[in-house]
Design an enzyme around this catalytic site. Structure first.
Site, PDB file in Angstrom:
ATOM      1  N   GLY A   1       0.843  -1.195   0.000  1.00 47.23           N
ATOM      2  CA  GLY A   1       0.000   0.000   0.000  1.00 47.23           C
ATOM      3  C   GLY A   1       0.876   1.241   0.000  1.00 47.23           C
ATOM      4  O   GLY A   1       0.496   2.291   0.524  1.00 47.23           O
ATOM      5  N   GLY A   2       2.037   1.149  -0.586  1.00 47.78           N
ATOM      6  CA  GLY A   2       3.060   2.189  -0.499  1.00 47.78           C
ATOM      7  C   GLY A   2       2.772   3.453  -1.293  1.00 47.78           C
ATOM      8  O   GLY A   2       3.527   4.413  -1.209  1.00 47.78           O
TER       9      GLY A   2
ATOM     10  N   LYS B   1     -10.675  -5.193  11.665  1.00 48.58           N
ATOM     11  CA  LYS B   1      -9.308  -5.113  12.200  1.00 48.58           C
ATOM     12  C   LYS B   1      -9.088  -6.180  13.275  1.00 48.58           C
ATOM     13  O   LYS B   1      -7.993  -6.744  13.377  1.00 48.58           O
ATOM     14  CB  LYS B   1      -9.027  -3.704  12.742  1.00 48.58           C
ATOM     15  CG  LYS B   1      -8.792  -2.684  11.623  1.00 48.58           C
ATOM     16  CD  LYS B   1      -8.507  -1.275  12.152  1.00 48.58           C
ATOM     17  CE  LYS B   1      -8.229  -0.317  10.978  1.00 48.58           C
ATOM     18  NZ  LYS B   1      -8.101   1.093  11.419  1.00 48.58           N
TER      19      LYS B   1
ATOM     20  N   ARG C   1       1.508  -3.520  -7.397  1.00 45.51           N
ATOM     21  CA  ARG C   1       0.429  -4.404  -7.832  1.00 45.51           C
ATOM     22  C   ARG C   1       0.099  -4.157  -9.295  1.00 45.51           C
ATOM     23  O   ARG C   1      -0.012  -3.004  -9.711  1.00 45.51           O
ATOM     24  CB  ARG C   1      -0.800  -4.166  -6.948  1.00 45.51           C
ATOM     25  CG  ARG C   1      -0.515  -4.505  -5.479  1.00 45.51           C
ATOM     26  CD  ARG C   1      -1.562  -3.933  -4.550  1.00 45.51           C
ATOM     27  NE  ARG C   1      -2.864  -4.540  -4.801  1.00 45.51           N
ATOM     28  CZ  ARG C   1      -3.987  -4.125  -4.224  1.00 45.51           C
ATOM     29  NH1 ARG C   1      -3.971  -3.109  -3.396  1.00 45.51           N
ATOM     30  NH2 ARG C   1      -5.121  -4.718  -4.486  1.00 45.51           N
TER      31      ARG C   1
END
Lengths: 313, 313
Positions: free
Chosen positions: A10-11, A138, A35
């Site tokens: 998720g950079g 979560k 991705r």
């Protein structure tokens, strides 16, 4: 001790890109998952290329290809994931189960930091119905991590400045400061933790090789950034040399105003309710489950809220 | 002579953000239109704040509020607009008619640069049907500008590196280089102009106070960046020390492959056809209608394509 190799998943996102920069700045060999779904998103591609120019390694991998995740994870020691978990943007928290599977199978990961970065979901026990799945999801990820015996650190980062500080936490469709009138939630006296996003990233990366944070939660509560809503507004009044009209909203009126809103907007309101009426970022003691970031890493010169607000002057 | 005040409309976009930076770097008092429609797009808001930190002025204004555009325009000498004109992203070229109205009414603008930045629409006379409206709409804007007697410069920037260089101009859904096989358009011998996007911005800003470019078109054709498709592929082969399998696509096969595609994708293909089969970036002489950027501004150290490609290694 040499610095762990860090993979950021998720950079290119809001917090992820800051974590990549912090990881590079703190001297970690830094890997960023690229991705294939990125497609023609040229801004994200050029962001990845700029990370590469600064020394990051781009690693291809897809959440729909287990082997690719496994290969990516095997190259590093630490995985930090920053999937979005807010309903008005995207909500992908459970996708991380695939990452947990890969980390479990790979067996080499010394620390996994799943996507948390908000309030501690284990402490939000009386959540409003709307938006509740963020906390539930979560907790599902936490259970999967702990069941798999994966070493972890959870990051409770509280309120990001871009969403809560710049607009004085108003819910009027703008992220810029209000002009002359400000809504104050309740009596405006609940304590709230506000954070500069780059500091969130810095503290997060600080924790990855810290044995004190093994299987613990890192709470970001730098003392000077714990303010009530009224204090936040006062700082802006001082900076602008202006007095704002203040309209206090009772909890009943706040809850009533949510009826009929779009789901994502309603979820955002529910979050605000927990923060400003329940005081959920500060209404518990940390205890043995974790540590406080500015105490653990006093060397970090965190951004104070008056400095943060000066950007908006 | 003091530098003109520059207002950038579209300053958070792909080319717009680079123009803001170039304008600041070249010492222009720089203004950026902040549209209320930005809403909760936090990345764009933080980009605007970072421009502000570097000295830019944020000016609020909306395309649905004539007075606000008029007020914005009255504060500056030059307006540069960078609305998107590609179908797979967004296509807002005609929205500029409102800006033309405001500039006309304001009466103080010394130079207007409308959103062009591609191939010169006045030279694309035999366009394929799909995607043709880009050229048509740009010509409508030109006519409105010229009818209103607004001083202008048009920028013909040709092929942006991020879309054409990094992926060797392949149309396989990726902006990253192909692995081992590359499609070559026709004989691969048409000359094409490839540009680094930051250089596009630098040259654009250079032209705003240049009397030679008053009511002219600035063509970006730096000699070392004029390459055939085959030469582009060769540079990458040299950099990677690899030989790619080359599949030549006849113009007939290329056109046939477009049938049934989504409109936006088809429009992108049509653009590629004009560039790589018709050679439309280089198949005319500039003549009296304009000038060439690297000749006019030889002091700009433009990025060569082999340097550009090194980012992808």
């Amino acid at each position: 001790m040499s610095k762990s190799k860090v993979l950021v998943v998720g950079g290119t996102g809001y917090i992820g890109k800051r974590i990549v920069k912090a990881s590079l700045a703190q001297g970690h060999p830094t890997y960023v998952l690229m991705r294939p779904e990125i497609g023609f998103d040229i801004e994200k591609i050029q962001m990845l290329l700029s990370f590469k120019e600064k020394g990051a390694h781009l690693v291809e991998g897809s959440f729909s290809d287990h082997q690719s995740l496994l290969d990516a994870v095997k190259q590093v020691d630490v995985v930090i994931c920053t999937m979005a978990g807010v309903q008005f943007r995207s909500h992908n928290i459970l996708l991380q189960l695939k990452l947990v599977d890969a980390i479990k199978e790979a067996g080499n990961i010394k620390r996994f930091l799943p996507s948390e970065f908000g309030m501690d979901p284990s402490r939000v026990t009386h959540s409003l119905e709307t938006g509740k799945e963020t906390f539930g999801d979560k907790m599902i990820i936490r259970k999967a991590i702990e069941d798999a015996g994966i070493p972890y650190t959870y990051i409770s980062a509280n309120c990001f400045g871009g969403y809560f500080v710049g607009n004085l936490s108003q819910l009027d469709g703008s992220l810029m400061p209000p002009r002359d009138r400000v809504r104050i939630y309740g009596d405006g006296n609940q304590k709230v933790v506000f954070m500069d996003e780059d500091d969130v990233a810095t503290y997060t990366v600080k924790s990855v090789d810290d044995p004190r944070m093994l299987n613990k939660t890192l709470y970001l509560r730098p003392p000077e950034n714990i303010l009530t809503h009224s204090q936040l507004v006062e700082i802006w009044e001082k900076l602008t040399n202006k007095t704002f009209q203040k309209v206090h909203i009772s909890p009943q009126d706040f809850l009533a105003s949510m009826i009929g809103m779009d789901y994502g907007v309603q979820a955002a309101h529910a979050r605000m309710y927990h923060i400003f009426y329940d005081g959920c970022t500060m209404n518990f003691d940390i205890g043995d489950a974790g540590g406080e970031a500015s105490e653990l890493y006093p060397e970090v010169p965190y951004t104070r809220i008056d400095e943060y607000l000066q950007r908006y002057l």
